[in-house]
Design an enzyme around this catalytic site. Structure first.
Site, PDB file in Angstrom:
ATOM      1  N   ASP A  83       0.827  -1.209   0.000  1.00 58.40           N
ATOM      2  CA  ASP A  83       0.000   0.000   0.000  1.00 58.40           C
ATOM      3  C   ASP A  83       0.858   1.255   0.000  1.00 58.40           C
ATOM      4  O   ASP A  83       2.061   1.222   0.272  1.00 58.40           O
ATOM      5  CB  ASP A  83      -0.945   0.009   1.196  1.00 58.40           C
ATOM      6  N   ASP A 121       7.475   4.549  -1.427  1.00 56.73           N
ATOM      7  CA  ASP A 121       7.201   4.013  -0.095  1.00 56.73           C
ATOM      8  C   ASP A 121       5.885   3.237  -0.165  1.00 56.73           C
ATOM      9  O   ASP A 121       4.824   3.821  -0.056  1.00 56.73           O
ATOM     10  CB  ASP A 121       7.112   5.156   0.913  1.00 56.73           C
ATOM     11  N   GLU A 151       0.116  -1.256   5.647  1.00 55.17           N
ATOM     12  CA  GLU A 151       1.199  -0.795   6.517  1.00 55.17           C
ATOM     13  C   GLU A 151       1.039   0.676   6.862  1.00 55.17           C
ATOM     14  O   GLU A 151       1.363   1.104   7.970  1.00 55.17           O
ATOM     15  CB  GLU A 151       2.549  -1.030   5.822  1.00 55.17           C
TER      16      GLU A 151
END
Length: 493
Positions: A83, A121, A151
């Site tokens: 994610d 990220d 996350e």
């Protein structure tokens, strides 16, 4: 060594890592909406003929046998999350649930051109793991690649992953954003939602309304950037409202600041009602505080924009009454925000903090809301910061609750993996790699809690301004990390 310069984006995506990253960017994957990407990776693993498992949380585990002659070496897990944080610049038309991520390459830097978060990220961590899994050019032990979900919200993927059949003794998390700094521990934390019920009142005849807006702050990651002094748009807005409140009664008609508790707020705005006869006093008070903020943050917030304009009243002719407005202003002025304490044993690392990430007036729920993220290396300190918010709620007639808690990852000074990583990096590049814990939450804590014998480290290429539209990734650093990981895995074999 792979080539490090590319003439175009089309040229870049021919590289195995960036081919995987580009495909990840084509499939929308906000937190809790990773299923399409998870399904695509599950099918890909099946097509490759590897053992692959997908669970109800949409975590994906892929397993590749050891190279010939390496079967006696301990298995290694490469882990990343699927994610991404979804932030976009003002005025940008982008639907993170439907639209692919726009990519731009300028020299060494891959970004979205400032439009939205890039999703490096942790899309680049996933891409590195997938490219390594696919690469047969180096010897390696048995590899497990674990790609988790949510996350960036509550780590529920990692906290619920089925770990009984994990074979790995070593865990390499690829969710770091500094090539020459490996992470050896991380803090735990949780979110806090504060709610204050409001009472509405009709707009008096002799009233004026002003639209107050803060824009252009840099923002960033609520853990990794909390010490950089970039400013919090929510705090800026409340400071101006407090200055005006010293001169006159105020009533809120609307309020919105920040969009995500894990991102330092870049923008905030409010529409506020003031007495007609005190309009000039309001403008003067706001301008005075705005100028003070510009001076205070001249170095850290060169793009700061503050505006105050007279505007019309609400269509329903209702505002939050003065008493509830006063209480919420007091709550936000007294709320903890930013660094609570530095880490005395690791210079330069934050030990505990919280981020006042979101404020809003929720008209349908008849309440004012503030959302925080608390991070700390010690549960007792997290409890102390929580108590500050809880006591504010008790004192003002509000309520608050914790959510999305995740465990910390204790630093192990005797880690064999850390020593090996530093050795191989020095042998590969002739440079030193630092190794310290950081003030951010990583999934290593969740996975070690489920398999305590794992020796863990977190690595990754240079990436900047995570959780903001200015997120950028170094191409050269990514390729260096790819080559380094191949040499590290070969050494572990």
């Amino acid at each position: 060594m792979e080539k490090e310069t590319f003439d175009s984006l089309d040229d870049l995506v021919r590289h195995p890592v960036f081919r995987h990253f580009a495909r990840i960017c084509e499939i929308p994957h906000p937190s809790f909406k990773e299923k399409a990407l998870s399904d695509a990776l599950f099918r890909w693993g099946k097509e490759k003929g590897w053992a692959v498992r997908q669970d109800e949380w949409n975590n994906v585990l892929l397993r590749k046998p050891a190279s010939p002659g390496c079967g006696d070496s301990p298995a290694v897990m490469l882990q990343a999350h699927l994610d991404m944080v979804c932030q976009k610049a003002p005025g940008v038309d982008h639907d993170f649930a439907k639209d692919p991520i726009h990519l731009e390459l300028k020299g060494d830097i891959l970004s979205t051109g400032g439009r939205t978060t890039l999703g490096a990220d942790d899309g680049i961590g996933a891409a590195l793991a997938l490219a390594l899994l696919e690469d047969d050019s180096f010897a390696h032990p048995e590899l497990e690649v674990l790609l988790t979900t949510a996350e960036e919200e509550d780590l529920s993927g990692a906290q619920n992953v089925y770990a009984r059949d994990f074979r790995s003794h070593y865990l390499i998390n690829i969710d770091n954003a500094a090539e020459r700094h490996s992470v050896t521990g991380s803090c735990g934390g949780f979110g806090v939602a504060f709610h204050l019920p409001v009472t509405w009142e009709a707009v008096p005849a002799s009233s004026a309304f002003f639209h107050l807006k803060v824009e252009g702050l840099q923002g960033g990651h609520s853990g990794e950037d909390i010490h950089r002094g970039r400013g919090n748009a929510n705090i800026f807005l409340i400071r101006m409202l407090l200055s005006a409140r010293k001169e006159m009664p105020l009533c809120l008609a609307s309020l919105r600041g920040g969009t995500f508790r894990l991102a330092i707020p870049r923008d905030a705005e409010a529409v506020v009602m003031v007495p007609e006869k005190q309009k000039e006093d309001f403008i003067r008070a706001v301008h005075s505080t705005a100028e003070a903020l510009r001076q205070e943050y001249k170095a850290a917030a060169a793009g700061l924009r503050i505006s105050v304009e007279e505007t019309g009243g609400p269509k329903n002719n209702l505002v939050v009454n003065q008493e509830a407005t006063d209480r919420f202003i007091r709550v936000l002025v007294l709320s903890p925000d930013g660094i609570s304490e530095m880490n005395a044993s690791v210079p330069g690392v934050v030990q505990s903090s919280d981020n006042l990430g979101e404020i809003r007036l929720e008209q349908e729920q008849d309440r004012l809301t503030a959302v925080y993220e608390i991070r700390t290396s010690f549960p007792s300190k997290a409890g102390y910061i929580w108590d500050k918010i809880r006591l504010l709620a008790e004192m003002t007639g509000g309520s608050c609750e914790k959510f999305a808690a995740y465990p910390g990852w204790p630093h192990d000074p005797d880690s064999r993996l850390t020593a090996l990583v530093k050795q191989v990096y020095a042998e590969t590049f002739g440079e030193k790699m630092e190794a310290t814990p950081i003030h951010s939450g990583l999934e290593c804590g969740c996975l070690i809690a489920r398999k305590p014998d794992m020796d863990a480290i977190s690595l990754g290429p240079d990436c900047w301004d995570l959780h903001s539209p200015e997120e950028r990734l170094s191409v050269k650093s990514t390729i260096r990390m790819y080559e380094f990981l191949k040499k590290l895995l070969a050494k572990m074999a």
